[in-house]
Structure formats: structure tokens, C-alpha cells
Scaffold this active site. Structure first.
Site, PDB file in Angstrom:
ATOM      1  N   TYR A 185      -0.345   3.239  -2.572  1.00  0.00           N
ATOM      2  CA  TYR A 185      -0.456   3.645  -1.168  1.00  0.00           C
ATOM      3  C   TYR A 185      -0.118   2.459  -0.271  1.00  0.00           C
ATOM      4  CZ  TYR A 185      -3.218   7.578  -3.022  1.00  0.00           C
ATOM      5  OH  TYR A 185      -3.642   8.682  -3.706  1.00  0.00           O
ATOM      6  N   LYS A 202       7.591  11.280  -3.166  1.00  0.00           N
ATOM      7  CA  LYS A 202       7.216   9.912  -3.520  1.00  0.00           C
ATOM      8  C   LYS A 202       8.356   9.283  -4.305  1.00  0.00           C
ATOM      9  CE  LYS A 202       2.569  11.705  -4.305  1.00  0.00           C
ATOM     10  NZ  LYS A 202       2.160  11.630  -2.896  1.00  0.00           N
ATOM     11  N   HIS A 226      -0.591   8.897   2.648  1.00  0.00           N
ATOM     12  CA  HIS A 226      -0.174   9.476   1.376  1.00  0.00           C
ATOM     13  C   HIS A 226       0.422   8.363   0.518  1.00  0.00           C
ATOM     14  CE1 HIS A 226      -0.947  13.651   2.281  1.00  0.00           C
ATOM     15  NE2 HIS A 226      -0.311  13.534   3.436  1.00  0.00           N
TER      16      HIS A 226
END
Length: 277
Positions: free
Chosen positions: A205, A244, A213
Site C-alpha cells: 500500500y 494493481k 487501496h
């Protein structure tokens, strides 16, 4: 920082795991050292609940090792410390301590019993209220029917109503080979947590997970480890699918003056993203 009363933070070693029991230590480490851990405490009366967990906070071995290496924490053999502490107490103090524990347990039991009794009484009152309402309704209906029959033959309607809570120190923890990558990302300012939910080792993070997120799914690899191309493709697609990056990294071959784990600065990382054609 050396004068901080919280330092060194005692990390309790229990049955192969590392725990923090102090809320002050938990908030301090999260705020100052980017250590999040995982809350594992549950309520004795509701052991099935698994959403809102509390203390103790369980740390990964990597987190505990990092804190020890930075001089922020120390590892305590909690079981041995408790046994030695009990032996060090005088017999009178030991009996007093046990009586206090028994008193606390009895008090908790009385509270639970009283709560159950109150719930039972409330349920009985609701049942009695429903029965009384039903009797009043039936009586009112009968009286209305009799009155209507007396006033007018064959005519009339009945109406009714119803209602409704001295330590034994241990050496630094043994950590997996992924520790250099963990230490490297931590040094870069990332908050890291276990990545089991996404099939990786860590989630990275850019700030506190309560506000951000995660940016990367992290997998560690040895410097000369062969990587399965399909695993890299799958990781890249998975990371892109959940918004991600897929990050692979590990320690480069250590120099002679470094330990076998490699230093946090001696790490290479690569990110993979899936691009549409």
C-alpha cells in the site's frame, strides 16, 4: 526516539506466532513504522464472529524481525515470562491474584446470566402481551356481536384491535527468503500486509490501508530462480484485473560483507502489467 516510553515494544511470542496486546503499541507502530499486522481477537461470548476483530494484533515474522533489527521492539517468550512471574510472586500475592481472576470470571458469568434472564423475561412479557391482546380482541368481538344481536336481528359487525467488552527475551524471528524484498518495500515507505486473499505473498500500500487501496501484488523470488512464464502472465493479468500491479523482486547475490539474507538496498524489483492488444 530513544527516550520514548513505549520503546522497546515487547512482542509476545506464543505458540510460534508473534502478538501485540497493547493498543498504545499497535497505534504507535502503525503510525510511526508502517506496521499494520492482523487483528485476531474475538469475543468470548461470540467466537463465531469474524468481521470486527480486536486485540491481540498478530504480526508476520517479517514485521517482527524488521522491528527488532531497527531497535524498536524485542521478542518476549510470553509463556515463560508468565510462569516465572507467577513463581516470583509470594504465596499470599499468588492467592490474591488467583482470587481476583476467579472474581472477574464470576462477575462476567453473573453479567451473562443476568443478561440471559433479562432476555427471557422480556420474551415472556411479549408472549403475555400477545395473549392478553388476543383475549381482549376475542372478548370485544363477542360483546360486539351480542350487542348487535340484541339491537338488530341478523345485522351488526364486531371490531377488534391488536398491538406489537519481568520478560524473557528471545532472538530475532526466523524469516522466509522473501524478507529482503519485504524490508526493501518497507524502506521505500510502503505498508505491507499478507497477500493470501490475492494469491501472493504481500500486498503493498502507498499509505495506511485504512485510507488507500493496495498498489501491488508482491511475489518474492531468488536471484537465480527460474520463473514460469505462464505464472508471470497469470500474475500480470490478475493484478491488472484487480487494478494493481504485479511485482516480482528479490535480493541480488549478496556481497562478501553482507549476510545471506541480503540488505534492503540490495534488492531488484520488476512490475508486470497486462496490456490489451
Amino acid at each position: 526516539m530513544a527516550s520514548d516510553p513505549l520503546l522497546p515494544v515487547p512482542i509476545s511470542y506464543i505458540a510460534g506466532s508473534y502478538f501485540l496486546f497493547s493498543i498504545d503499541a499497535v497505534t504507535y507502530l502503525r503510525r510511526e513504522h508502517h506496521i499494520c499486522g492482523v487483528l485476531t481477537g474475538t469475543l468470548p461470548q461470540i467466537p463465531q464472529q469474524n468481521v470486527f476483530l480486536g486485540l491481540p494484533l498478530k504480526l508476520m515474522p517479517e514485521e517482527a524481525r524488521l522491528l527488532v533489527e531497527h531497535g524498536v521492539a524485542c521478542i518476549v517468550d510470553e509463556v515463560k515470562a508468565q510462569r516465572e512471574g507467577m513463581r516470583a510472586l509470594r504465596e499470599v500475592d499468588r492467592l490474591k491474584y488467583r482470587r481476583e481472576l476467579e472474581s472477574q470470571g464470576a462477575h462476567a458469568m453473573r453479567l451473562q446470566t443476568n443478561r440471559k434472564e433479562q432476555q427471557r423475561e422480556a420474551a415472556l412479557k411479549r408472549v403475555d402481551a400477545k395473549k392478553t391482546a388476543a383475549k381482549k380482541k376475542a372478548a370485544a368481538a363477542a360483546a360486539a356481536a351480542a350487542a348487535a344481536a340484541a339491537v338488530s336481528e341478523g345485522e351488526g359487525e364486531g371490531e377488534g384491535e391488536s398491538g406489537d467488552e519481568a520478560h524473557q527475551l528471545l532472538p530475532p524471528p526466523t524469516v522466509p527468503p522473501s524478507y529482503p524484498l519485504f524490508a526493501h518495500l518497507h524502506a521505500e515507505g510502503y505498508y505491507l500486509s499478507p497477500g493470501l486473499r490475492f494469491g501472493c505473498q504481500y500486498l503493498a500500500y502507498p499509505g495506511d490501508p485504512l485510507r488507500f487501496h493496495s498498489h501491488f501484488l508482491v511475489i518474492a523470488a531468488d536471484w537465480d530462480e527460474e520463473l514460469d512464464l505462464m505464472a508471470v502472465v497469470a500474475g500480470g493479468r490478475l493484478g491488472t484485473g484487480v487494478k494493481k500491479g504485479f511485482l516480482i523482486g528479490g535480493a541480488a547475490q549478496p556481497r562478501e560483507d553482507e549476510s545471506g539474507l541480503g540488505g534492503a538496498g540490495n534488492v531488484r524489483t520488476f512490475s508486470v502489467e497486462w496490456a490489451g492488444m
